[in-house]
Design an enzyme around this catalytic site. Sequence first.
Site, PDB file in Angstrom:
ATOM      1  N   GLY A  15       0.170  10.988  -3.411  1.00 36.57           N
ATOM      2  CA  GLY A  15      -1.446  10.967  -2.349  1.00 36.57           C
ATOM      3  C   GLY A  15      -1.642  11.843  -2.199  1.00 36.57           C
ATOM      4  N   ARG A  25      -9.447  25.890  -5.900  1.00 38.72           N
ATOM      5  CA  ARG A  25     -10.442  26.458  -5.899  1.00 38.72           C
ATOM      6  C   ARG A  25      -9.212  27.582  -5.811  1.00 38.72           C
ATOM      7  NH1 ARG A  25     -12.645  29.411  -1.927  1.00 38.72           N
ATOM      8  NH2 ARG A  25     -14.871  30.603  -2.438  1.00 38.72           N
ATOM      9  N   VAL A  28      -7.234  28.863  -8.806  1.00 41.29           N
ATOM     10  CA  VAL A  28      -8.136  28.878 -10.454  1.00 41.29           C
ATOM     11  C   VAL A  28      -9.112  30.140 -10.173  1.00 41.29           C
ATOM     12  CG1 VAL A  28     -10.870  28.280 -11.746  1.00 41.29           C
ATOM     13  CG2 VAL A  28      -8.904  26.497 -10.940  1.00 41.29           C
ATOM     14  N   ARG A  76      -0.281   7.989  -9.977  1.00 39.88           N
ATOM     15  CA  ARG A  76       1.461   7.569 -10.935  1.00 39.88           C
ATOM     16  C   ARG A  76       1.600   7.789 -12.080  1.00 39.88           C
ATOM     17  NH1 ARG A  76       2.735   8.480  -5.535  1.00 39.88           N
ATOM     18  NH2 ARG A  76       1.566   7.695  -2.955  1.00 39.88           N
ATOM     19  N   ASP A 107       7.161  16.161  -2.162  1.00 34.77           N
ATOM     20  CA  ASP A 107       9.279  15.851  -3.107  1.00 34.77           C
ATOM     21  C   ASP A 107       9.404  15.834  -4.421  1.00 34.77           C
ATOM     22  OD1 ASP A 107       9.058  13.951  -1.927  1.00 34.77           O
ATOM     23  OD2 ASP A 107      10.723  14.943  -0.479  1.00 34.77           O
ATOM     24  N   THR A 128       0.419  16.984   1.194  1.00 34.90           N
ATOM     25  CA  THR A 128       0.891  15.551   1.966  1.00 34.90           C
ATOM     26  C   THR A 128       0.382  15.191   3.167  1.00 34.90           C
ATOM     27  OG1 THR A 128       2.616  14.022   2.677  1.00 34.90           O
ATOM     28  CG2 THR A 128       3.465  16.069   1.883  1.00 34.90           C
ATOM     29  N   ASP A 130       1.808  13.428   5.738  1.00 33.66           N
ATOM     30  CA  ASP A 130       2.712  13.297   6.532  1.00 33.66           C
ATOM     31  C   ASP A 130       3.397  14.219   7.302  1.00 33.66           C
ATOM     32  OD1 ASP A 130       2.400  10.430   6.645  1.00 33.66           O
ATOM     33  OD2 ASP A 130       4.264  10.065   4.803  1.00 33.66           O
ATOM     34  N   ASP A 132       6.446  15.751   5.845  1.00 32.53           N
ATOM     35  CA  ASP A 132       7.549  15.713   5.685  1.00 32.53           C
ATOM     36  C   ASP A 132       8.216  16.410   4.463  1.00 32.53           C
ATOM     37  OD1 ASP A 132       5.850  14.528   3.698  1.00 32.53           O
ATOM     38  OD2 ASP A 132       7.010  12.539   3.571  1.00 32.53           O
ATOM     39  N   ARG A 165      -9.197  -4.083  26.998  1.00 32.48           N
ATOM     40  CA  ARG A 165      -8.439  -4.794  25.846  1.00 32.48           C
ATOM     41  C   ARG A 165      -7.029  -4.164  25.575  1.00 32.48           C
ATOM     42  NH1 ARG A 165     -12.884  -7.258  22.023  1.00 32.48           N
ATOM     43  NH2 ARG A 165     -12.590  -9.267  22.537  1.00 32.48           N
ATOM     44  N   ARG A 174       5.128   6.120   6.379  1.00 42.78           N
ATOM     45  CA  ARG A 174       6.551   4.848   6.265  1.00 42.78           C
ATOM     46  C   ARG A 174       7.825   5.700   7.272  1.00 42.78           C
ATOM     47  NH1 ARG A 174       5.680   3.815   0.573  1.00 42.78           N
ATOM     48  NH2 ARG A 174       4.606   5.873   0.201  1.00 42.78           N
TER      49      ARG A 174
END
Length: 322
Positions: A15, A25, A28, A76, A107, A128, A130, A132, A165, A174
Amino acid sequence: MSRDIKRIGVLTSGGDAPGMNAALRAVVRKGIFHGLRVYGISRGYEGLIHGELTEMSLGSVADIVLRGGTILKTARSAEMMTPEGQQKALEQLHKHEIDALVVIGGDGSFRGAQTLAKGIQIVGIPGTIDNDIPGTDLTIGFDTAVNTVIDAVGKIRDTATSHERTFVVEVMGRHCGNIALQAGIACGAESILVPEIPFDFDEICEKLKRGHQRGKNHSIIIVSEGAGSAYKIGEELHSRSGFDTRITILGHLQRGGNPSALDAVIAAAMGGKAVEIIMSKETNKMTAYVNQNVVSIPLDVAYGEMPPFNRELYDLANQLSI
């Protein structure tokens, strides 16, 4: 690794995360500064398998430091999960005389890289949203994602107040509730639901009712996607409390946008450190942000056990939202 390093490859995988371009950058430009030839690999391992390598120049990474996403693209690759795909990827690296490979991703991306560690130096940069990956306090993209959620919740709170509301806001995560926890406590959410800790509908409803009784006319509930469906949670809360409830799923909005200053700085430092690791002829290493410093640690640490969920911060969030 004893031979001289002349050519390095770099790819982004998994992702996308804000700050990946800043890391690219740095790889490189620091590589070129040290006299290396740097090859960008498009579309992650899928592109590597199909030989999509292009030599990078100083100008090819101009003006990308604060650009979201990844200019190398990411994809992927089911083929990379097979021995045949891994062999094709390795053959491409040898064909282009690549001595070292920098992988910016999570990972799963690092595991793919280690299948190529046959005469190729491997360095991972954790990217990432997350946050994680064990061994690093922060991953590239996490701070930006949290700030994106906070910005969105601020806008949602305006309409929640106007219409009196309860809004259930679903964020990414996840298997990890870090985004929900950090964003939830920063924006003063009434409840934070994460996959690491079971929640009780009656307790949430009771908190909503207490707030209503003291004159509070709106509420924000942050739900990590791994904790359950925001739609089902919203329906259950409406059924039990009777409050007008709406759902907002932020989704991939959290992946986009310019990186925060923190992410851009960490990404640049990690990209530079990756080249230093290569120049020192080390392999199977990962850059990590530890105690506000970027360091080198064994890549295997990324597959280890995650630190315990920050229960103290989670409990504080509940105490502040009584």
